[in-house]
Each structure stands twice: as structure tokens, then as C-alpha cells.
Design an enzyme around this catalytic site. Sequence first.
Site, mmCIF file in Angstrom:
data_model
loop_
_atom_site.group_PDB
_atom_site.id
_atom_site.type_symbol
_atom_site.label_atom_id
_atom_site.label_comp_id
_atom_site.label_asym_id
_atom_site.label_seq_id
_atom_site.Cartn_x
_atom_site.Cartn_y
_atom_site.Cartn_z
ATOM 1 C CE LYS A 198 -12.169 17.996 4.297
ATOM 2 N NZ LYS A 198 -13.391 18.011 5.116
ATOM 3 C CB THR A 240 -21.310 18.636 -2.410
ATOM 4 O OG1 THR A 240 -21.581 20.044 -2.512
ATOM 5 C CG2 THR A 240 -21.053 18.046 -3.783
ATOM 6 N N GLY A 295 -22.571 18.243 3.442
ATOM 7 C CA GLY A 295 -22.107 17.253 4.413
ATOM 8 C C GLY A 295 -21.033 16.296 3.913
ATOM 9 C CB THR A 296 -18.777 16.179 0.948
ATOM 10 O OG1 THR A 296 -18.462 17.557 1.039
ATOM 11 C CG2 THR A 296 -19.736 15.953 -0.191
ATOM 12 N N GLY A 297 -17.794 16.684 3.889
ATOM 13 C CA GLY A 297 -16.668 16.626 4.839
ATOM 14 C C GLY A 297 -17.034 15.807 6.072
ATOM 15 C CB CYS A 298 -20.138 15.638 8.138
ATOM 16 S SG CYS A 298 -20.359 17.403 8.402
#
Length: 269
Positions: free
Chosen positions: A175, A207, A209-212
Site C-alpha cells: 500500500k 485516516t 484505520g484505513t489499512g484495517c
Amino acid sequence: MRIAQALTIAGSDNGGGAGIQADLKTFQELDVYGMTVITAIAAQNTTGVQGVFPISYEGIAQQLDSTGDDFKPNAVKTGMLYSTEIIQLVAEKWRHYEWSNLVIDPVMVAKGGAPLLQQQAIQTLITELIPHAQITTPNIPEAELLTGMSIRSLSEREEAARRLVQMGSTYALIKGGHDTGGMIVDVLYDGQSFHYLENIRIVTPHTHGTGCTYSAAITAELAKGSSVLAAVTTARAFIQAAIEDELGIGAGHGPTNHFAYQRRQRGEK
Ligand SMILES: Nc1ncnc2c1ncn2[C@@H]1O[C@H](COP(=O)(O)OP(=O)(O)OP(=O)(O)O)[C@@H](O)[C@H]1O
Ligand SMILES: Cc1ncc(COP(=O)(O)O)c(N)n1
């Protein structure tokens, strides 16, 4: 009514923007029945992580067994796994219950810098869990720690993806959120070719928790039977909408908007 089912094995974020709360909201928005195994309770808000309280080994093992003995998730994701022991346990139960479609979000450090994975557990993630992954979704610092290389250029991002596939992950998604610049490029590798997902960087502090959320959306789409490329493409649109239509909750890095994607699909603002 038949409904796709997905399981998240992750930590709890009482603020609701990351961890299992983000995963469940994302599953629900994408019409997938969600289940959880909680590995740790992280006391946190938009200004940072105030404490991390791991669940006991027995507590996690029992949650995995209670889930595996009765439910048949179509896809499973892992988020915050915290320790070597928990990773080994998840790998053991993964084999035992013969689950499929494993999405690994190798969560290591929270936005504010709090550790969510013990340093020595990185090697266990590589040897025990990544070989079972359908897709592994590190951000750039996580990819650097997993592969042992520094990542600056696009070709280094491609090399890191190759190394993750060599470790046994069927797909790798590096990412680009931690990059600088106006465009964000996420690199997806399937062992043969690369796909580039390019999006405009939205300027916002919200942003958390974007990866979660991104990896949960991938998991939901895989649970419904999508190919990995189709799942990542839908998930990327989901996270872009969630960042763009910001909610403005909290004094610091607020959560993304889990409602946004479906509202757009329905033509609502
Ligand atoms: N400001 C932004 N604008 C558009 N997309 C973003 C932005 N920030 C992150 N993203 C996208 O969200 C996804 C996850 O971001 P990132 O690479 O920061 O992962 P992450 O560090 O695991 O996220 P987090 O730690 O917040 O859970 C990526 O696809 C990234 O491109
Ligand atoms: C329980 C849990 N899991 C994952 C994250 C990472 O999210 P972020 O990097 O946005 O803080 C988090 N903060 N808390």
C-alpha cells in the site's frame, strides 16, 4: 437467504475506527456476515493509544475453537496479532479448521507510534502465517520490516511484493499511503504480473484505520467469491470513498466513513 461469512481475528478499538470494529462495519456495508476473534483490547481514541491489554492465550484459543467448531467462514482476515504465541495459535487453528481465503494485514504500529506487534513476532508472521495467505497487505514500513529492504522507489515496491510472494503469500499488496506526493500507488502482485491502483491523495487528518478497513473490504469481497484483483479493486473504491467523505469525528486522526461507499452506490450524498 444465503449470506457470505467472514471472520476477523484482530484487536479491539473502542473508538470504532480501526481493528475489529472497522472490520465489522465494513463487512456489514458489503453485505457479509461478520464474526470476530479478539486478540487484544487497545484503549485508544483519535489522539493515540492509551493502553494495550492482550487477551489470554486460552481466551483466544477458545474463541477460535468456538468459531471453528460451528461456523464456516468464506474468508478470514488477521489484523493486530500482538505476539509470537498468538500468531502460532492462529496458524495452528487455521490448519485445523481448513479455512480458506486468508487476508493478512500485518498490523505492527498504530498511527501515533504505539506498538501493536512485538518486535520478535515479525519472524513468526513470516514463517508461520504468511505461507497460508491468499493476500498480504503491508503498508510501506511494514513491507520494509517483513522483507528487510528499504523501499523508496516503485521498483523497490515491486521487489518487496516479489519477496512476500516468495515467502508463500499467493498475492502481495504493497500500500502506498505512507508515500508522499499527490498520487497514491498501491502495487498488487500475483506472482507473475503487477497491477497498479492509482488514486488521488486526499488531504485530511482522518485516516485512522484505513489499512484495517481496506483489508476488511478485500476479505468481504473474497468471501462473496470475487477474484483477488476484483476484490482489491472494489476495496480500493471503498476506502477512497471512506477517506473522501470524512466524518470529522474526534480531535485527532479521526475514523474513515464506512457508510460512504454504499451511499454513493445508491446515488446518495
Ligand atoms: N490521504 C489518503 N488519500 C487517499 N488514499 C489514502 C490516504 N491515506 C491512505 N490511503 C489509502 O488507504 C489504504 C491504506 O493506507 P496506508 O498505506 O496508510 O495503510 P496503513 O498504514 O496500513 O493504514 P492504517 O495504519 O491507517 O490502518 C491505501 O490504499 C492507501 O493508498
Ligand atoms: C486494534 C487496532 N488495530 C489496528 C490499528 C491500526 O490502525 P491505525 O494505524 O490507523 O492506528 C489500531 N490502531 N488498533
